[in-house]
Design an enzyme around this catalytic site. Structure first.
Site, short mmCIF file in Angstrom:
data_model
loop_
_atom_site.label_atom_id
_atom_site.label_comp_id
_atom_site.label_asym_id
_atom_site.label_seq_id
_atom_site.Cartn_x
_atom_site.Cartn_y
_atom_site.Cartn_z
N ASN A 11 -6.96 8.21 -14.70
CA ASN A 11 -7.55 9.26 -15.82
C ASN A 11 -8.87 9.40 -16.12
O ASN A 11 -9.17 10.17 -16.83
CB ASN A 11 -6.80 8.93 -17.16
CG ASN A 11 -5.16 8.56 -17.00
OD1 ASN A 11 -4.71 9.84 -16.56
ND2 ASN A 11 -4.70 7.80 -17.15
N ASP A 85 -6.89 -9.64 -7.93
CA ASP A 85 -6.87 -10.60 -6.55
C ASP A 85 -7.48 -9.98 -5.50
O ASP A 85 -8.15 -10.54 -4.71
CB ASP A 85 -5.20 -10.68 -6.32
CG ASP A 85 -4.57 -11.61 -6.98
OD1 ASP A 85 -5.24 -12.34 -7.95
OD2 ASP A 85 -3.52 -11.66 -6.82
N HIS A 98 -16.90 -0.43 -19.42
CA HIS A 98 -15.91 0.49 -20.16
C HIS A 98 -16.62 1.45 -21.05
O HIS A 98 -17.85 0.96 -21.64
CB HIS A 98 -14.88 -0.40 -21.07
CG HIS A 98 -14.10 -1.26 -20.30
ND1 HIS A 98 -12.98 -0.75 -19.46
CD2 HIS A 98 -14.23 -2.80 -19.79
CE1 HIS A 98 -12.44 -1.74 -18.76
NE2 HIS A 98 -13.09 -3.01 -18.72
N SER A 100 -15.63 2.70 -23.86
CA SER A 100 -15.23 2.50 -25.35
C SER A 100 -15.35 0.85 -25.43
O SER A 100 -15.34 0.14 -24.26
CB SER A 100 -14.04 2.97 -25.67
OG SER A 100 -12.94 2.31 -24.74
C1 DQA Z 1 -11.69 2.29 -20.56
C2 DQA Z 1 -10.88 1.52 -21.57
C3 DQA Z 1 -9.18 1.39 -21.12
O1 DQA Z 1 -8.60 0.64 -22.36
C4 DQA Z 1 -8.55 2.81 -21.13
O2 DQA Z 1 -7.46 2.22 -20.42
C5 DQA Z 1 -9.20 3.65 -20.15
C6 DQA Z 1 -10.87 3.63 -20.16
C7 DQA Z 1 -12.89 2.79 -20.97
O3 DQA Z 1 -13.92 3.08 -20.18
O4 DQA Z 1 -13.39 2.69 -22.33
O5 DQA Z 1 -8.66 4.57 -19.39
O6 DQA Z 1 -11.54 1.59 -19.55
#
Ligand code: DQA
Length: 143
Positions: A11, A85, A98, A100
């Site tokens: 995504n 793994d 990440h 967020s």
């Molecule tokens: C993410 C945080 C994940 O929990 C989430 O499923 C994402 C994006 C982030 O970049 O903040 O798709 O990896």
């Protein structure tokens, strides 16, 4: 010149359109451009991949000839023993990022299966997480 493999999980191709209050308005192409520029300034090259498929990410990790990996595993952070793994088997320096702050969100995001096999994790700084992450990785690889 050393190469860094940059992996974006599921995504993240939707960045800029997806939940912009959480993930911002920057597109994946824009973020990749900034990562690439930072790498170039430091005499590294980057190879980029984004995939919504766990097995494709596992295959790529297994086959890469990169010196290090910068990865935002996205939702697979919290579920994928297979990616963990693969990273562990590959054994090359890896930084997890990440956009967020996963620890300030829903409980199911608080656990990363990837973090124990990474050099470290950067979480919560928006697109800057990637830039901080590549900086940390280049520093480590340059030592
Ligand atoms: C993410 C945080 C994940 O929990 C989430 O499923 C994402 C994006 C982030 O970049 O903040 O798709 O990896």
């Amino acid at each position: 010149m050393k190469k860094i493999l940059v992996i974006h999980g599921p995504n993240l191709d939707l960045l800029g359109k997806r939940e912009t209050d959480i993930y911002g308005r920057e597109t994946l192409a824009g973020i990749n451009e900034e990562i690439g520029e930072s790498a170039k300034r430091n005499n590294f090259t980057c190879e980029f991949m984004q995939s919504n498929h766990e097995g494709d990410i596992v295959d790529k990790i297994g086959k890469t000839d990169a010196s290090g990996i910068l990865i935002n595993p996205a939702a697979y952070t919290h579920t994928s023993v297979a990616i963990r793994d693969a990273l562990s088997a590959k054994g090359i320096p890896t930084v997890e990022v990440h956009i967020s702050n996963i620890y300030a969100r829903e409980g199911f995001r608080h656990k990363s299966l990837i973090a124990p096999v990474a050099l470290g994790q950067i979480s919560g700084f928006g697109k800057r997480s990637y830039l901080l992450g590549i900086d940390a990785l280049m520093n480590f690889l340059g030592e």
